[in-house]
Write an enzyme that holds these catalytic residues in place. Structure first.
Site, mmCIF file in Angstrom:
data_model
loop_
_atom_site.group_PDB
_atom_site.id
_atom_site.type_symbol
_atom_site.label_atom_id
_atom_site.label_comp_id
_atom_site.label_asym_id
_atom_site.label_seq_id
_atom_site.Cartn_x
_atom_site.Cartn_y
_atom_site.Cartn_z
ATOM 1 N N ASP A 203 -30.203 24.774 -17.360
ATOM 2 C CA ASP A 203 -30.318 23.573 -16.627
ATOM 3 C C ASP A 203 -30.848 22.466 -17.384
ATOM 4 O O ASP A 203 -31.419 22.677 -18.386
ATOM 5 C CB ASP A 203 -31.284 23.772 -15.324
ATOM 6 C CG ASP A 203 -30.554 23.053 -14.178
ATOM 7 O OD1 ASP A 203 -30.134 22.009 -14.373
ATOM 8 O OD2 ASP A 203 -30.987 23.212 -13.122
ATOM 9 N N ASN A 204 -30.803 21.302 -16.771
ATOM 10 C CA ASN A 204 -31.059 20.059 -17.729
ATOM 11 C C ASN A 204 -32.464 20.122 -18.270
ATOM 12 O O ASN A 204 -33.255 20.285 -17.696
ATOM 13 C CB ASN A 204 -31.114 18.689 -16.915
ATOM 14 C CG ASN A 204 -31.303 17.606 -17.577
ATOM 15 O OD1 ASN A 204 -31.090 17.617 -18.606
ATOM 16 N ND2 ASN A 204 -31.765 16.624 -16.690
#
Length: 719
Positions: A259-260
């Protein structure tokens, strides 16, 4: 005798043909995979360390020397997250359709739209199970609070996006990403990214099933771990989660994308890694193959070409992990046919077609949930209404070209147009009915300056359509809240309009269940629309005037107050019935329960039966029920089946959804609906956390919602 021989001969010929074709298909798939493996191994052997490291980011530029293509990506939670895209209903609305076939049709269309734009990787679906706390702003991104429902919707989403069989990953399909692995909404305060501290039992019973189905049934090609710390171990360094469970036990053979910025968060959020270099190594060793880094600051760029490269040069053993991850990424690029495609680095304009816009309208109508309809106020008769007041902060929205709408929900693209409630009703009635519009108040303002105009509009109208709720300003990622009341002065606006004395239809446009006690008590008709996408107003106008009979049902329970949270139908036995197990002075039940939804017609259930009253563990049985449309118009009913192991060796939920079907019925029509009972949906995790079917009695409940009064029961004995 000759007829029997002919039939038998035909049967065996057909069976042999199917087996041969199956073997041929399996052989071709095996041969194709073997060829890809050989190509990947050869390509990796020619790559420099810098080129390998460059593959570990989704934004890696194309390798001109070796001709390695780009794998362009986007979000596609309910349409591509780009300008020009078709925007479908938000995920929570999609869940309310209770119709996996429709979800698959939607993602098939999204995949074609993506391929036309040169996009081949999508960061969806969201398979998080919402566990009863709508303070969490990302409720809207989920299909609901039940693991079975989320599983069915998730599998359909992935199959439509990726394709199945020989069509999987072909030129009309793309790569899906199941997220957020795992138990992301299970935090203590409804805060995005908050730590999840839960039992292994709850993890296996509630949160893992959708991801297991995504891997084993749909063959999802990519998985994204959650931001959070799960039982003390951040997901992006959780070897048990990513390697032992996902790969070794479930057989996942795709790749993991962070995820980011989450690999670096092992250092600067979780404070486990002492440096970004150490965080990078932890992620790599755990099996995170691609690091998604959005908004590249100098430190993020350093991870890609300096941090990892320097670390790998000084530690050759880590190169094995790099080769492993690079191989997984390259395999997917081959499967997607990117090596045979020119200009993979070019992202073309996204174009929404009229066909996909009509599909968006169809799905929007299926998503609408009628929560209340006293005295059959709805549908409105266009020939008997002279004037309608359309009031509320969510009744209409206009934005400048290229700007985002706030009433589409999070991760929505910018559609070619958006139809508001006001526009939809105006288009529907034309010159037949006078429309009196007043905003009343701003969604996020405390000003009541617009109340007088709204009250005047209500006074000079026969009926009021009152659109309230939320928007991306009050909900979504980063939109967590400490209370669930209507934001700003909306509730006061509702009270003021109600006091005018005209019939009122409340239309909720929002992304989470709200504590709407005043509306539930005083407003005769209530529609929950969630965010219905670019055709919102068209769909709602069809429902309000009866051109479409609503059939959606809730997939999340509505609380009466935040003090009641978590509220979900997934309850275990407690003191209820003894005078304990209740709140003092407050109703413990949900305001609106899981599975609830009304219709303009009525349905009855009868003749619930089993083909076998007793089965052995491992055997199957069929439960059947007759469902009749007892009203005067056609409509859809969502038939739900729940299962309870009556006396088990461990605690379990009072009931769990194990089957559902959305059934269209003409007026007066009866259909027999069947569900299979099998080792999968009769099983529990015993005290040793082994999945088994225990001998004993089971209660099978079938009906139109999770409420006991809406269910008919029958007993099954497992010997």
């Amino acid at each position: 005798m000759k007829v029997q021989q002919t039939i038998c001969g035909y049967f065996w010929s057909l069976l042999i043909m199917v087996l041969v074709m199956g073997c041929q298909t399996h052989g071709k798939n095996t041969e194709k995979q073997s060829t890809i493996d050989q190509k990947v191994a050869e390509l990796v052997s020619r790559m420099t360390l810098a080129e390998k490291v460059a593959e570990l980011t989704q934004d890696a530029p194309p390798n001109e020397r070796l001709g390695i293509p780009m794998m362009q990506y986007s979000e596609c939670l309910h349409g591509l997250w780009l300008p020009g895209a078709t925007v479908y209903p938000q995920a929570i609305a999609l869940g309310s359709t209770w119709d996996p076939k429709t979800i698959k049709e939607m993602t098939t269309a999204i995949a074609k739209e993506a391929r036309a734009a040169n996009l081949t990787h999508c960061y969806s679906p969201n398979l998080d199970v919402i566990t009863g706390d709508p303070r969490y702003g990302r409720v809207e991104e989920s299909y609901g609070e039940d693991p079975y429902l989320v599983s069915r919707m998730g599998v359909a989403f992935i199959e439509g996006l990726q394709g199945t069989g020989s069509e999987k990953f072909d030129e009309n399909h793309i790569l899906a990403t199941a997220k957020h692995f795992v138990a992301y909404p299970e935090n203590r305060r409804g805060i995005n990214g908050g730590f999840s501290d839960i039992s292994k039992r709850r993890l296996y019973e509630v949160h893992l099933p959708p991801f297991e189905a995504a891997v084993k049934e749909a063959g999802v090609g990519c998985i994204m771990p959650g931001h959070q710390d799960l039982n003390g171990v951040p997901c992006h360094m959780n070897t048990w989660l990513i390697q032992d469970l996902l790969r070794d036990q479930w057989g996942f053979d795709g790749f993991i994308v962070s995820d980011n910025n989450d690999v670096s968060r092992l250092h600067h959020m979780h404070y486990i890694a002492k440096s970004r270099e150490e965080a990078a190594v932890m992620g790599l060793q755990t099996g995170v193959d691609v690091d998604l880094v959005i908004g590249k600051d100098p430190a993020n760029a350093a991870y890609i070409m300096e941090v990892l490269e320097d670390t790998l040069t000084s530690n050759p053993d880590l190169v094995k992990h790099v080769d492993r991850s690079v191989s997984r990424i390259l395999k997917m690029k081959y499967k997607l046919g990117l090596f045979d495609q020119e200009d993979t680095d070019e992202v073309k304009d996204v174009v929404s077609t009229p066909e996909s816009q009509e599909l968006a309208l169809d799905i929007a109508k299926k998503s609408v949930v009628l929560l209340k309809n006293d005295n059959d106020l709805l549908p409105l008769d266009i020939d008997k209404v002279n004037s309608i007041a359309v009031i509320g902060p969510n009744a209409h929205e206009e934005v400048a070209k290229g700007k985002k709408y706030t009433l589409l929900g999070g991760y929505a693209g910018i559609p070619p147009y958006y139809t508001s409630v006001l526009e939809g009703i105006r288009q529907k009635v034309g010159d037949k009915v006078k429309i009196n519009y007043a905003e009343g108040c701003k969604l996020t303002s405390s000003s009541k300056a617009g109340f007088a105009e709204a009250i005047e509009a209500a006074k000079k109208s026969d009926v009021v359509i009152l659109a309230v709720g939320g928007s991306t300003a009050t909900c979504g990622e980063g939109g967590d809240r400490a209370d669930l009341d209507l934001f700003g002065v909306q509730n006061e606006l509702v009270e003021a309009i109600h006091k005018v004395g005209k019939p009122v239809v409340a239309v909720l446009i929002n992304g989470r269940p709200l504590t709407i006690n005043y509306i539930a008590e005083n407003i005769p008709s209530i529609i929950e629309s969630w965010y219905l996408g670019m055709r919102s107003g068209d769909a709602l106008a069809d429902v309000v005037f009866g051109d479409y009979n609503p059939g959606g049902k809730l997939t999340v329970s509505f609380p009466r107050s935040v003090g009641q949270l978590p509220v979900t139908y997934l309850e275990r036995p407690d003191f209820v019935g003894s005078g304990k197990g209740l709140y003092k002075f407050t109703d413990k039940s949900p305001l609106f329960p899981f599975g609830h939804g009304l219709s303009y017609t009525s349905f009855s259930y009868s003749n619930v039966r089993l083909d076998k009253r007793q089965i052995k563990a491992g055997e199957k049985a069929i439960v059947s029920v007759d469902v009749t449309n007892t009203g005067s118009r056609a409509g859809d009913e969502v038939v739900q089946m729940y299962v309870r192991d009556d006396f088990a060796s461990v605690g379990r939920y009072n009931k769990m959804l194990k089957g559902f079907e959305r059934v269209p019925l003409q007026a007066g029509e009866t259909k027999t609906i069947q569900f299979e009972l099998n080792p999968e949906n009769l099983s529990i995790y015993d005290q040793n956390m082994e999945k088994i079917v225990e001998p004993g009695d089971f209660t099978i409940s079938v009906g139109g919602s999770s409420l006991e009064k809406d269910l008919s029961e029958i007993k099954l004995a497992v010997l």
